[in-house]
Design a protein around this motif. Structure first.
Motif, PDB file in Angstrom:
ATOM      1  N   THR A   1      80.631  54.127  92.652  1.00  0.00           N
ATOM      2  CA  THR A   1      81.069  52.591  92.823  1.00  0.00           C
ATOM      3  C   THR A   1      79.683  51.915  93.099  1.00  0.00           C
ATOM      4  OG1 THR A   1      82.812  53.345  94.364  1.00  0.00           O
ATOM      5  CG2 THR A   1      81.988  51.156  94.654  1.00  0.00           C
ATOM      6  N   PHE A   2      79.665  51.152  91.975  1.00  0.00           N
ATOM      7  CA  PHE A   2      78.226  50.099  91.947  1.00  0.00           C
ATOM      8  C   PHE A   2      78.527  49.206  92.619  1.00  0.00           C
ATOM      9  CE2 PHE A   2      78.488  53.198  88.247  1.00  0.00           C
ATOM     10  CZ  PHE A   2      77.261  53.654  88.232  1.00  0.00           C
ATOM     11  N   TYR A   3      77.450  48.337  93.245  1.00  0.00           N
ATOM     12  CA  TYR A   3      77.803  47.183  93.844  1.00  0.00           C
ATOM     13  C   TYR A   3      76.365  46.312  93.819  1.00  0.00           C
ATOM     14  CZ  TYR A   3      75.439  49.493  97.587  1.00  0.00           C
ATOM     15  OH  TYR A   3      74.431  50.241  98.506  1.00  0.00           O
ATOM     16  N   GLN A   4      76.677  44.850  94.115  1.00  0.00           N
ATOM     17  CA  GLN A   4      75.601  44.071  94.054  1.00  0.00           C
ATOM     18  C   GLN A   4      76.087  42.939  95.288  1.00  0.00           C
ATOM     19  OE1 GLN A   4      75.000  42.384  90.180  1.00  0.00           O
ATOM     20  NE2 GLN A   4      73.220  43.534  90.058  1.00  0.00           N
TER      21      GLN A   4
ATOM     22  N   GLU B   1      80.884  39.418  97.364  1.00  0.00           N
ATOM     23  CA  GLU B   1      80.551  40.886  97.241  1.00  0.00           C
ATOM     24  C   GLU B   1      81.187  41.296  95.853  1.00  0.00           C
ATOM     25  OE1 GLU B   1      81.210  41.772 101.804  1.00  0.00           O
ATOM     26  OE2 GLU B   1      82.760  42.166 100.526  1.00  0.00           O
ATOM     27  N   LYS B   2      80.618  42.111  94.931  1.00  0.00           N
ATOM     28  CA  LYS B   2      80.823  42.198  93.671  1.00  0.00           C
ATOM     29  C   LYS B   2      80.733  43.919  93.524  1.00  0.00           C
ATOM     30  CE  LYS B   2      80.855  40.957  89.041  1.00  0.00           C
ATOM     31  NZ  LYS B   2      80.180  39.750  87.931  1.00  0.00           N
ATOM     32  N   GLY B   3      81.552  44.641  92.945  1.00  0.00           N
ATOM     33  CA  GLY B   3      81.363  45.864  92.686  1.00  0.00           C
ATOM     34  C   GLY B   3      82.078  46.233  91.442  1.00  0.00           C
ATOM     35  N   HIS B   4      81.717  47.485  91.093  1.00  0.00           N
ATOM     36  CA  HIS B   4      82.297  48.308  89.818  1.00  0.00           C
ATOM     37  C   HIS B   4      82.617  49.710  89.890  1.00  0.00           C
ATOM     38  CE1 HIS B   4      83.533  47.520  85.420  1.00  0.00           C
ATOM     39  NE2 HIS B   4      83.593  48.822  85.505  1.00  0.00           N
ATOM     40  N   ARG B   5      83.775  50.315  89.744  1.00  0.00           N
ATOM     41  CA  ARG B   5      84.084  51.755  89.712  1.00  0.00           C
ATOM     42  C   ARG B   5      84.006  52.306  88.685  1.00  0.00           C
ATOM     43  NH1 ARG B   5      89.748  53.694  91.154  1.00  0.00           N
ATOM     44  NH2 ARG B   5      89.891  53.422  88.836  1.00  0.00           N
TER      45      ARG B   5
ATOM     46  N   ASN C   1      77.293  53.842  95.616  1.00  0.00           N
ATOM     47  CA  ASN C   1      77.841  54.904  96.494  1.00  0.00           C
ATOM     48  C   ASN C   1      78.669  55.932  95.572  1.00  0.00           C
ATOM     49  OD1 ASN C   1      77.079  53.596  98.843  1.00  0.00           O
ATOM     50  ND2 ASN C   1      79.001  52.290  98.862  1.00  0.00           N
TER      51      ASN C   1
ATOM     52  N   CYS D   1      78.626  51.268 102.953  1.00  0.00           N
ATOM     53  CA  CYS D   1      79.663  51.301 102.211  1.00  0.00           C
ATOM     54  C   CYS D   1      80.995  50.886 102.977  1.00  0.00           C
ATOM     55  CB  CYS D   1      80.072  53.078 101.937  1.00  0.00           C
ATOM     56  SG  CYS D   1      81.467  53.041 100.959  1.00  0.00           S
TER      57      CYS D   1
ATOM     58  N   TYR E   1      80.362  45.082 100.360  1.00  0.00           N
ATOM     59  CA  TYR E   1      80.633  44.827  98.876  1.00  0.00           C
ATOM     60  C   TYR E   1      82.171  44.923  98.899  1.00  0.00           C
ATOM     61  CZ  TYR E   1      81.262  49.531  97.955  1.00  0.00           C
ATOM     62  OH  TYR E   1      81.588  50.853  97.896  1.00  0.00           O
TER      63      TYR E   1
END
Length: 288
Positions: free
Chosen positions: A85-88, A114-118, A74, A283, A7
């Motif tokens: 760190t969230f991800y989809q 890949e998309k994530g948000h911290r 993660n 990760c 991601y």
């Protein structure tokens, strides 16, 4: 064949499953030629699951202390706080097809985003000296053989069931661990010299945050994330507790029946509708 996706923000990868299958067969043949001892070590490592914390022995930046990997999340425990760190994985196809043969027949090549948000979680007002206690060391370990320079390889990297940050506040430790459903939890362990009123959780990176029925609701690009489902104990007796908003992005904890000098435990959960337990996701990024 299970395809592992990595991601990252606004990135795209193309996976050729025919090539992946050829590579997979090659490594299977290599595994068959391994010694009996190597097979035993591989089996033991596979049985560990992912409900553990991986220590940093030089494979990541010095700022990182430990990493826990879950499905959709993660958790990086660092010297400055906790990086969530969230991800989809977002496939370009209208629907995700699990059968690789069907994908090859229909498309040949699969593309996905890949998309994530911290979100940063810090404990404000503390003077933590990075004192860490590692508990529940597992027999298995990881090797990170990255690059050509063997002096920079990380070998026998330890795996632990629990990590305790000592004296995050005076007389207060923070323990990270996995519950029986392999969800990550963190406990505030408050000793006689501690004071629960000093706990301030600072959250940064969310689109917005609010308090609903004593739970923190964090709005992210992937959906809402919750911190709640809290269980707390004062002098061994379970008591009501909830988060209390202190400022923008800052939260304290209301602990019923508690006064300074009492021994207490506060146990929140981080959860969301799209988060799973521990699994075999990989990760890819560390954000600082």
């Amino acid at each position: 064949m299970k395809v592992h996706c990595y991601y990252g923000l606004e990135s795209k990868k193309t996976v050729n499953h025919k090539n992946m299958r050829t590579i997979g067969i090659f490594f299977c043949l290599i595994a068959l030629l391994a010694s009996a001892q190597q097979k035993k070590e591989i089996n033991e490592l596979n049985q560990l699951g992912n409900g553990f914390f991986i220590e940093n022995k030089g494979q990541w930046p010095e700022e990182v202390l430990f990493l826990a990997k879950l499905k959709g999340l993660n958790v990086w425990i660092t010297r400055q706080g906790v990086n969530l760190t969230f991800y989809q994985f977002i496939p370009n196809e209208e629907s995700c097809v699990e059968n690789v043969d069907e994908i090859e027949k229909t498309h040949g090549i699969v593309e996905y985003n890949e998309k994530g948000h911290r979100i940063w979680m810090r404990f404000d007002g503390n003077e933590w000296n990075n004192d860490v206690e590692k508990k529940g060391k597992l027999d298995g370990y990881y090797n990170y053989l990255i690059g050509q320079n063997s002096s920079k390889w990380a070998r026998h990297v330890g795996l632990y069931k629990e990590i305790v940050l000592k004296n995050v506040y005076e007389g207060i430790d923070v323990k990270f661990y996995f519950d029986p459903e392999n969800r990550i939890r963190y406990d505030f362990l408050i000793g006689e010299k501690g004071n629960a009123e000093e706990i301030i959780i600072s959250l940064e990176g969310q689109e917005s945050d609010t308090l609903v029925n004593g739970e923190i609701v964090l709005r992210t690009t992937l959906g809402d994330v919750f911190m709640g489902n809290m269980r707390s104990f004062v002098e061994g007796k379970e008591v009501p507790s909830m988060f209390r908003k202190r400022d923008i992005g800052k939260y304290g904890i209301d602990l019923n029946g508690y006064t300074q000098g009492m021994v207490a435990l506060i146990d929140p959960l981080i959860y969301s509708t799209y988060l799973g337990g521990s699994g075999d996701d990989y990760c890819h990024h560390v954000f600082f």
